[in-house]
Design an enzyme around this catalytic site. Structure first.
Site: not given
Ligand code: PMT
Length: 405
Positions: A212, A280, A308-309, A341
């Site tokens: 991504n 994901d 999912d970490i 979430k």
């Molecule tokens: O890196 P930049 O260009 O500066 O951009 C910043 C950002 C947009 C990446 C950052 O601000 C941000 O939003 N990071 C989370 C991105 C994300 O994957 O969001 P999500 O809504 O899909 O996931 C929710 C949370 O679960 C996040 O904390 C993610 O790190 C965590 N996660 C998701 C999937 C997974 N398999 N393991 C996780 O830990």
């Protein structure tokens, strides 16, 4: 003892400047990075070339160097250091410091700094004993500046008495002591932090992957802010072109599964912040060799869910960090999705940001975030990613302080 520490070394014009060359090497041997300002008089004793060759960095000499000043040269130089060291500190630079002068790069950086300053005076014995120098030394000490030396002995001018710059090992010991004192007074001293940042890459075959647009800017800024606040910080990062933040232990990984393993290895931690954009899903079966076009039919690609970490850290029964913070990257219904979430993953706080096309959140330097906690939703103004990191760090420090008192 100085791993990751950033020293701004100001070399003023005295015969003891030659010792500063050794000082640069010894500091770097201990893991510090050293940036140098060489005054005009300092350059009469050591050359910019030898200083830059030893420090591995450009040497800064001129306040009005346009390239650097357009980039706020002296301010950044003085702020991007953990400690400012003046060695040798001549009677002249001490007088300037005591009087608050700012008419060249060295004195301006000293006025602009918000970091501790340590000086190693070196001069003729009579200059040191002169009431003006003694007055200046007392002023500097009462301003909170650490004076190391001068030592007594044979002086370069042929006289004997107090005025020699202290030897390099003694100066290193004083630098270590001053930095340890500075760290101990920081709001997150003694705390351990874990941050994830950047994208993950999920291999399709040896040459292709799913990923991504995360640049790592937001996660790296958070790791830097936590380290600057005194936390012992581990940054687990996917592939990015961001520079490694100073004072942070960095673990570079590729896939979500690597990221989880690295996070678990970094525990225990007081604080965990998941800013990474973790894939994901991954391809169920990575091909062992490069996939070939198959008569125009695209290959089938079954996917499986990645671990999912954030949820794993939040729901851990052993070693759960005291404060687990996730991010929510949404393209619609930002607050509603982020709130759900947070509940689903069971993290303590979630930082919601809009990643729709045109927001510039992925890869940009600024972010507009909303902090979702038990107490509700806080809308923060648009800030630089560094600003978001600093504000979040200060919220974390107050949260921990409230619970530790
Ligand atoms: O890196 P930049 O260009 O500066 O951009 C910043 C950002 C947009 C990446 C950052 O601000 C941000 O939003 N990071 C989370 C991105 C994300 O994957 O969001 P999500 O809504 O899909 O996931 C929710 C949370 O679960 C996040 O904390 C993610 O790190 C965590 N996660 C998701 C999937 C997974 N398999 N393991 C996780 O830990």
């Amino acid at each position: 003892m100085l791993t990751g520490k950033r020293i701004l070394l100001i070399i003023a014009g005295g015969i003891a400047a030659y010792k500063s060359l050794d000082l640069i090497r010894r500091l770097m041997d201990q893991g510090a990075s050293v940036r140098c300002i060489l005054t005009k008089a300092g350059a009469e004793f050591v050359t910019p070339l030898s200083v830059s060759a030893l420090s591995g960095e450009k040497v800064f000499m001129d306040l009005f160097d346009l390239t650097d000043e357009s980039d706020m040269g002296h301010i950044r130089l003085s702020r991007e250091a953990d400690l400012v060291v003046v060695a040798p500190a001549t009677a002249d630079i001490m007088a300037k410091m005591a009087g608050g002068h700012a008419n060249d790069l060295a004195s301006t950086a000293l006025m602009a700094t918000d970091k501790p300053v340590l000086i190693a005076p070196a001069m003729n014995v009579e200059m040191w004993n002169h009431p003006a120098t003694q007055r200046n030394a007392a002023t500097l000490a009462s301003d909170g500046i650490t004076l190391v030396g001068p030592a007594a002995g044979d002086l370069a001018c042929g006289e004997v008495g107090q005025g020699r710059m202290v030897e390099v090992p003694d100066l290193i010991a004083a630098i270590q002591e001053r930095l340890a004192r500075a760290t101990a007074s920081l709001p997150l001293a003694g705390k351990r932090a874990l941050v994830t940042s950047g994208p993950t890459r999920e291999a399709i075959d040896p040459v292709r992957y799913l990923s991504n647009h995360s640049s790592g800017k937001q996660g790296h800024a958070i790791a830097a802010a936590l380290a600057a606040a005194g936390a012992q910080t581990t940054l687990v990062s996917g592939p990015t072109s961001e520079p490694d933040p100073a004072g942070v232990t960095i673990v570079k990984i590729e896939s979500a599964r690597d990221m989880l393993a690295a996070c678990e290895a970094a525990l225990p931690a007081d604080i965990a912040i998941c800013a990474a954009a973790v894939a994901d899903w991954r391809i169920a079966e990575e091909a062992g060799s490069k996939m070939k076009k198959n008569g125009g039919t695209p290959p089938p690609m079954a996917m499986v869910e990645n671990p999912d970490i954030l949820a794993t850290l939040s729901q851990a029964t052993d070693n759960r960090p005291r404060l687990v913070i996730g991010f929510a990257a949404e393209t619609n219904d930002l607050i509603d999705n982020a709130t759900k979430k947070r509940a689903r993953k069971q993290c303590d706080w979630i930082v919601a940001n809009d990643v729709s096309t045109g927001t510039g959140t992925f890869g940009g330097d600024e972010n507009t975030v909303h902090l979702v906690t038990d107490d509700g939703v806080e809308d923060w103004p648009r800030l630089s990613k560094t600003g978001v990191a600093e504000q979040l760090t200060s919220r974390i420090a107050s949260w921990l302080a409230d619970r530790d008192t």
